[in-house]
Design a protein around this motif. Structure first.
Motif, mmCIF file in Angstrom:
data_model
loop_
_atom_site.group_PDB
_atom_site.id
_atom_site.type_symbol
_atom_site.label_atom_id
_atom_site.label_comp_id
_atom_site.label_asym_id
_atom_site.label_seq_id
_atom_site.Cartn_x
_atom_site.Cartn_y
_atom_site.Cartn_z
ATOM 1 N N GLU A 6 0.811 -1.223 0.000
ATOM 2 C CA GLU A 6 0.000 0.000 0.000
ATOM 3 C C GLU A 6 0.841 1.268 0.000
ATOM 4 O OE1 GLU A 6 -2.234 -0.546 3.568
ATOM 5 O OE2 GLU A 6 -3.697 -1.891 2.614
ATOM 6 N N CYS A 7 2.076 1.145 0.471
ATOM 7 C CA CYS A 7 2.897 2.351 0.647
ATOM 8 C C CYS A 7 4.021 2.459 -0.383
ATOM 9 C CB CYS A 7 3.519 2.369 2.041
ATOM 10 S SG CYS A 7 2.329 2.314 3.368
ATOM 11 N N ILE A 8 4.071 1.483 -1.294
ATOM 12 C CA ILE A 8 5.064 1.527 -2.361
ATOM 13 C C ILE A 8 4.402 1.040 -3.645
ATOM 14 C CG2 ILE A 8 7.076 1.100 -0.855
ATOM 15 C CD1 ILE A 8 7.038 -1.829 -1.816
ATOM 16 N N THR A 9 5.014 1.353 -4.788
ATOM 17 C CA THR A 9 4.634 0.676 -6.030
ATOM 18 C C THR A 9 5.862 -0.053 -6.532
ATOM 19 O OG1 THR A 9 5.174 2.552 -7.443
ATOM 20 C CG2 THR A 9 2.918 2.439 -6.621
ATOM 21 N N VAL A 10 5.623 -1.181 -7.175
ATOM 22 C CA VAL A 10 6.713 -2.046 -7.610
ATOM 23 C C VAL A 10 6.510 -2.366 -9.084
ATOM 24 C CG1 VAL A 10 7.806 -4.287 -7.248
ATOM 25 C CG2 VAL A 10 6.824 -3.075 -5.303
ATOM 26 N N ARG A 11 7.588 -2.208 -9.876
ATOM 27 C CA ARG A 11 7.499 -2.585 -11.286
ATOM 28 C C ARG A 11 8.870 -3.015 -11.783
ATOM 29 N NH1 ARG A 11 8.959 1.911 -14.795
ATOM 30 N NH2 ARG A 11 9.486 3.688 -13.507
ATOM 31 N N THR A 12 8.902 -3.546 -12.978
ATOM 32 C CA THR A 12 10.192 -3.921 -13.560
ATOM 33 C C THR A 12 10.328 -3.262 -14.930
ATOM 34 O OG1 THR A 12 9.226 -5.911 -14.517
ATOM 35 C CG2 THR A 12 10.323 -6.167 -12.397
ATOM 36 N N GLU A 13 11.556 -2.977 -15.299
ATOM 37 C CA GLU A 13 11.891 -2.523 -16.668
ATOM 38 C C GLU A 13 13.034 -3.409 -17.098
ATOM 39 O OE1 GLU A 13 11.333 0.488 -18.653
ATOM 40 O OE2 GLU A 13 9.814 1.427 -17.371
ATOM 41 N N GLY A 14 12.758 -4.349 -18.004
ATOM 42 C CA GLY A 14 13.794 -5.313 -18.343
ATOM 43 C C GLY A 14 14.221 -6.059 -17.083
ATOM 44 N N ARG A 15 15.507 -6.079 -16.817
ATOM 45 C CA ARG A 15 16.011 -6.810 -15.648
ATOM 46 C C ARG A 15 16.177 -5.902 -14.424
ATOM 47 N NH1 ARG A 15 20.973 -9.452 -16.188
ATOM 48 N NH2 ARG A 15 20.252 -10.727 -14.455
ATOM 49 N N VAL A 16 15.553 -4.726 -14.474
ATOM 50 C CA VAL A 16 15.680 -3.772 -13.365
ATOM 51 C C VAL A 16 14.387 -3.769 -12.539
ATOM 52 C CG1 VAL A 16 16.130 -1.375 -12.719
ATOM 53 C CG2 VAL A 16 17.203 -2.344 -14.789
ATOM 54 N N GLY A 17 14.518 -3.969 -11.242
ATOM 55 C CA GLY A 17 13.373 -3.892 -10.333
ATOM 56 C C GLY A 17 13.287 -2.487 -9.760
ATOM 57 N N ILE A 18 12.109 -1.875 -9.880
ATOM 58 C CA ILE A 18 11.961 -0.479 -9.458
ATOM 59 C C ILE A 18 10.915 -0.393 -8.351
ATOM 60 C CG2 ILE A 18 11.360 1.870 -10.191
ATOM 61 C CD1 ILE A 18 12.099 0.934 -13.072
ATOM 62 N N VAL A 19 11.309 0.196 -7.236
ATOM 63 C CA VAL A 19 10.376 0.421 -6.130
ATOM 64 C C VAL A 19 10.219 1.926 -5.953
ATOM 65 C CG1 VAL A 19 9.876 0.060 -3.685
ATOM 66 C CG2 VAL A 19 11.158 -1.675 -4.963
ATOM 67 N N ALA A 20 8.980 2.406 -6.018
ATOM 68 C CA ALA A 20 8.716 3.829 -5.768
ATOM 69 C C ALA A 20 7.974 3.968 -4.448
ATOM 70 C CB ALA A 20 7.894 4.423 -6.907
ATOM 71 N N LEU A 21 8.510 4.787 -3.562
ATOM 72 C CA LEU A 21 7.823 5.061 -2.300
ATOM 73 C C LEU A 21 6.555 5.838 -2.636
ATOM 74 C CD1 LEU A 21 10.941 6.177 -0.211
ATOM 75 C CD2 LEU A 21 10.145 3.872 -0.794
ATOM 76 N N ASN A 22 5.455 5.511 -1.958
ATOM 77 C CA ASN A 22 4.175 6.045 -2.419
ATOM 78 C C ASN A 22 3.243 6.417 -1.259
ATOM 79 O OD1 ASN A 22 2.173 6.741 -4.288
ATOM 80 N ND2 ASN A 22 1.309 4.679 -4.278
ATOM 81 N N ARG A 23 3.673 7.430 -0.500
ATOM 82 C CA ARG A 23 2.761 8.056 0.472
ATOM 83 C C ARG A 23 2.774 9.556 0.167
ATOM 84 N NH1 ARG A 23 3.876 7.468 6.344
ATOM 85 N NH2 ARG A 23 1.613 7.494 6.601
#
Ligand code: HXC
Length: 260
Positions: A6-23
């Motif tokens: 609920e407090c982050i979003t998670v996605r991938t771009e190719g072989r890169v894992g991306i976490v965005a803080l989301n509050r």
């Protein structure tokens, strides 16, 4: 992860894992739930063979404006000490073995600056502002700010920032060695992704060993660190990727790394 964060979003771009803080309403103030979710997401990427590098980022306005002051305001010593509150789940980020890049725009204050410093390197947007303003709240940094900041920027500037609580802008942070690169805000994710994709292209054993060895520079003595590095350096010659990397250079072609 078993539940949707609920407090982050998670996605991938190719072989890169991306976490965005989301509050966003709290400028990504860091509470236990967010730190649990962040730790779980990074651990999951670390265990995923399809991922080679990670990025932690925030919003344009704030990477993170610190630990959640509202959540901390009424704690007393017995609460925080017995429960190891606020900081209990922070150091798990340090156990992630693949590289983690902090892509920082806006405020990175208090625990936000400490979180960025726990990552392996920081790429900053030109609007980034770093600081350890805890002194203004009657506390001190609690997640490595008094330890990692002096290692990054030296004693004088770390004392200045920790004792006055002032912010430094991206230019000063780059000059001081806290951040590796400063880019225009609209180029931040491209730049971080570009660096991450370069890292993903290398041999994973050498990437892991390089990270582990640089981190040794911050623990123990120089001679121990140099010996540790030498052992890992020699160990690289046990990998097929070393043969491939050097053969490719000699044969003037691109290496084809297999991660073994
Ligand atoms: C909880 C926070 C917050 C925080 C901002 N907000 N920082 N909530 N914890 N750390 C909330 C505000 O209350 C406000 O909510 C909303 O986010 C927008 O913030 P504003 O202050 O209105 O924005 P602005 O005027 O642009 O100022 C931005 C700011 C300021 C300079 C970053 O918010 C600020 O000084 N924040 C506190 C920074 C700080 O002291 N950090 C260190 C925390 S202690 P509402 O509901 O009013 O809209 C710490 C210890 C770590 O990090 C220990 C180790 C774990």
């Amino acid at each position: 992860m078993s539940t949707t964060p609920e407090c982050i979003t998670v996605r991938t771009e190719g072989r890169v894992g991306i976490v965005a803080l989301n509050r966003p309403k709290q400028l990504n103030a860091l509470n236990d739930q967010l730190m649990d979710e962040l730790g779980a997401a990074l651990k999951a990427f670390d265990a995923d063979p399809d991922i080679g590098c990670m990025i932690v980022t925030g919003s344009e306005k704030a990477f993170a404006a610190g630990a959640d002051i509202g959540a901390m305001a009424t704690y007393d010593f017995a609460d925080v000490y017995k429960g190891d509150y606020i900081t209990r789940n922070w150091e798990q980020i340090r156990s992630v073995r693949k590289p983690v890049i902090a892509a920082v725009s806006g405020f990175a204050l208090g625990g936000g600056c400490e979180l960025a410093m726990m990552c392996d390197f920081i790429i900053a947007a030109d609007n980034a502002k770093f600081g350890q303003p805890e002194i203004k709240l009657g506390i001190i940094p609690g997640a490595g700010g008094t330890q990692r900041l002096p290692r990054a920027v030296g004693k004088s500037k770390a004392m200045d920032l920790v004792l006055t609580g002032r912010m430094m802008d991206a230019t000063e942070a780059e000059r001081a060695g806290l951040v590796s690169r400063v880019v225009p805000l609209d180029k931040l994710m491209d730049e971080a992704l570009g660096a991450a994709l370069i890292i993903c292209g290398f041999s994973l054993p050498s990437v892991l060993a390089a990270k582990e060895s640089v981190n040794r520079a911050f623990e123990g003595s120089l001679s121990d660190g140099v010996m540790f590095e030498r052992r890992l350096f020699h160990a690289m010659f046990a990998t097929r990727d070393q043969k491939e990397g050097m053969a490719a250079f000699v044969e003037k072609r691109k290496p084809d790394f297999k991660g073994a």
